[in-house]
Design a protein around this motif. Structure first.
Motif, PDB file in Angstrom:
ATOM      1  N   LEU A 128       0.821  -1.215   0.000  1.00 38.80           N
ATOM      2  CA  LEU A 128       0.000   0.000   0.000  1.00 38.80           C
ATOM      3  C   LEU A 128       0.855   1.265   0.000  1.00 38.80           C
ATOM      4  N   ASN A 129       2.022   1.184   0.651  1.00 39.00           N
ATOM      5  CA  ASN A 129       2.922   2.331   0.727  1.00 39.00           C
ATOM      6  C   ASN A 129       3.927   2.368  -0.423  1.00 39.00           C
ATOM      7  N   GLY A 130       3.841   1.407  -1.329  1.00 40.87           N
ATOM      8  CA  GLY A 130       4.746   1.378  -2.470  1.00 40.87           C
ATOM      9  C   GLY A 130       6.185   1.076  -2.085  1.00 40.87           C
ATOM     10  N   ARG A 131       6.349   0.229  -1.083  1.00 38.99           N
ATOM     11  CA  ARG A 131       7.685  -0.110  -0.607  1.00 38.99           C
ATOM     12  C   ARG A 131       7.862  -1.620  -0.559  1.00 38.99           C
ATOM     13  N   SER A 132       9.098  -2.014  -0.390  1.00 38.96           N
ATOM     14  CA  SER A 132       9.386  -3.429  -0.156  1.00 38.96           C
ATOM     15  C   SER A 132       9.089  -3.749   1.307  1.00 38.96           C
ATOM     16  N   LEU A 133       8.934  -5.019   1.598  1.00 35.36           N
ATOM     17  CA  LEU A 133       8.736  -5.447   2.978  1.00 35.36           C
ATOM     18  C   LEU A 133       9.927  -5.000   3.821  1.00 35.36           C
ATOM     19  N   GLU A 134      11.117  -5.163   3.282  1.00 33.73           N
ATOM     20  CA  GLU A 134      12.323  -4.770   4.006  1.00 33.73           C
ATOM     21  C   GLU A 134      12.312  -3.280   4.350  1.00 33.73           C
ATOM     22  N   GLN A 135      11.942  -2.440   3.409  1.00 32.63           N
ATOM     23  CA  GLN A 135      11.898  -1.002   3.670  1.00 32.63           C
ATOM     24  C   GLN A 135      10.793  -0.658   4.664  1.00 32.63           C
ATOM     25  N   GLU A 136       9.671  -1.326   4.566  1.00 27.68           N
ATOM     26  CA  GLU A 136       8.567  -1.090   5.510  1.00 27.68           C
ATOM     27  C   GLU A 136       9.012  -1.403   6.938  1.00 27.68           C
ATOM     28  N   LEU A 137       9.699  -2.510   7.111  1.00 26.90           N
ATOM     29  CA  LEU A 137      10.169  -2.892   8.445  1.00 26.90           C
ATOM     30  C   LEU A 137      11.282  -1.965   8.924  1.00 26.90           C
ATOM     31  N   ARG A 138      12.143  -1.542   8.026  1.00 20.75           N
ATOM     32  CA  ARG A 138      13.205  -0.595   8.381  1.00 20.75           C
ATOM     33  C   ARG A 138      12.587   0.717   8.877  1.00 20.75           C
ATOM     34  N   ASP A 139      11.574   1.196   8.156  1.00 19.61           N
ATOM     35  CA  ASP A 139      10.897   2.429   8.565  1.00 19.61           C
ATOM     36  C   ASP A 139      10.182   2.261   9.903  1.00 19.61           C
ATOM     37  N   LEU A 140       9.579   1.102  10.113  1.00 17.06           N
ATOM     38  CA  LEU A 140       8.914   0.814  11.384  1.00 17.06           C
ATOM     39  C   LEU A 140       9.908   0.877  12.536  1.00 17.06           C
ATOM     40  N   LEU A 141      11.059   0.263  12.366  1.00 22.08           N
ATOM     41  CA  LEU A 141      12.081   0.293  13.410  1.00 22.08           C
ATOM     42  C   LEU A 141      12.573   1.710  13.668  1.00 22.08           C
ATOM     43  N   GLU A 142      12.776   2.466  12.626  1.00 20.01           N
ATOM     44  CA  GLU A 142      13.275   3.835  12.778  1.00 20.01           C
ATOM     45  C   GLU A 142      12.253   4.718  13.485  1.00 20.01           C
ATOM     46  N   ARG A 143      10.974   4.575  13.129  1.00 21.40           N
ATOM     47  CA  ARG A 143       9.928   5.388  13.758  1.00 21.40           C
ATOM     48  C   ARG A 143       9.762   5.061  15.238  1.00 21.40           C
ATOM     49  N   ASN A 144      10.115   3.859  15.630  1.00 19.99           N
ATOM     50  CA  ASN A 144       9.875   3.420  17.010  1.00 19.99           C
ATOM     51  C   ASN A 144      11.148   3.259  17.830  1.00 19.99           C
ATOM     52  N   ARG A 145      12.234   3.843  17.357  1.00 27.31           N
ATOM     53  CA  ARG A 145      13.480   3.733  18.120  1.00 27.31           C
ATOM     54  C   ARG A 145      13.371   4.589  19.377  1.00 27.31           C
ATOM     55  N   PRO A 146      14.118   4.234  20.414  1.00 25.93           N
ATOM     56  CA  PRO A 146      14.090   5.028  21.644  1.00 25.93           C
ATOM     57  C   PRO A 146      14.605   6.439  21.397  1.00 25.93           C
ATOM     58  N   LEU A 147      14.089   7.378  22.160  1.00 22.04           N
ATOM     59  CA  LEU A 147      14.544   8.756  22.057  1.00 22.04           C
ATOM     60  C   LEU A 147      15.935   8.889  22.672  1.00 22.04           C
ATOM     61  N   THR A 148      16.747   9.745  22.089  1.00 18.22           N
ATOM     62  CA  THR A 148      18.046  10.055  22.679  1.00 18.22           C
ATOM     63  C   THR A 148      17.804  10.964  23.880  1.00 18.22           C
ATOM     64  N   PRO A 149      18.799  11.103  24.759  1.00 17.61           N
ATOM     65  CA  PRO A 149      18.618  12.034  25.881  1.00 17.61           C
ATOM     66  C   PRO A 149      18.268  13.450  25.417  1.00 17.61           C
ATOM     67  N   ALA A 150      18.908  13.916  24.358  1.00 20.55           N
ATOM     68  CA  ALA A 150      18.615  15.266  23.855  1.00 20.55           C
ATOM     69  C   ALA A 150      17.182  15.354  23.341  1.00 20.55           C
ATOM     70  N   GLU A 151      16.700  14.308  22.683  1.00 21.88           N
ATOM     71  CA  GLU A 151      15.319  14.305  22.184  1.00 21.88           C
ATOM     72  C   GLU A 151      14.330  14.287  23.347  1.00 21.88           C
ATOM     73  N   ARG A 152      14.658  13.553  24.422  1.00 22.70           N
ATOM     74  CA  ARG A 152      13.768  13.523  25.599  1.00 22.70           C
ATOM     75  C   ARG A 152      13.675  14.902  26.238  1.00 22.70           C
ATOM     76  N   VAL A 153      14.808  15.590  26.340  1.00 26.64           N
ATOM     77  CA  VAL A 153      14.816  16.937  26.911  1.00 26.64           C
ATOM     78  C   VAL A 153      13.982  17.874  26.048  1.00 26.64           C
ATOM     79  N   ALA A 154      14.176  17.810  24.729  1.00 28.25           N
ATOM     80  CA  ALA A 154      13.431  18.682  23.817  1.00 28.25           C
ATOM     81  C   ALA A 154      11.935  18.406  23.909  1.00 28.25           C
ATOM     82  N   LEU A 155      11.555  17.143  23.972  1.00 25.61           N
ATOM     83  CA  LEU A 155      10.142  16.788  24.090  1.00 25.61           C
ATOM     84  C   LEU A 155       9.564  17.293  25.399  1.00 25.61           C
ATOM     85  N   SER A 156      10.310  17.144  26.472  1.00 23.02           N
ATOM     86  CA  SER A 156       9.864  17.629  27.775  1.00 23.02           C
ATOM     87  C   SER A 156       9.693  19.147  27.769  1.00 23.02           C
TER      88      SER A 156
END
Length: 75
Positions: free
Chosen positions: A23-51
């Protein structure tokens, strides 16, 4: 870059991600890669910025307990 092998993934799960990838016009591998990237833990700097963004948005909201009351409850 690292590679990951995940064993024993249910066929239904793989089929679901294959459909999403198509549906997204991607390979299964790319879909899973994007899923992992979107759900990676926040870095300390990202947590501070979000807070900071959260606190700026809700700066008028005050905690219902004082710091002393919170500390007292932790004892």
């Amino acid at each position: 870059m690292a590679q990951v092998l995940i064993r024993n993934v249910p066929d239904e799960t793989i089929d679901s991600f294959k459909q999403k990838a198509e549906l997204n016009g991607r390979s299964l591998e790319q879909e899973l890669r994007d899923l992992l990237e979107r759900n990676r833990p926040l870095t300390p700097a990202e947590r501070v910025a979000l807070s900071e963004r959260f606190l700026a948005r809700y700066d008028t909201i005050q905690p219902s307990l004082t710091l002393d009351e919170i500390r007292e409850g932790l004892e």
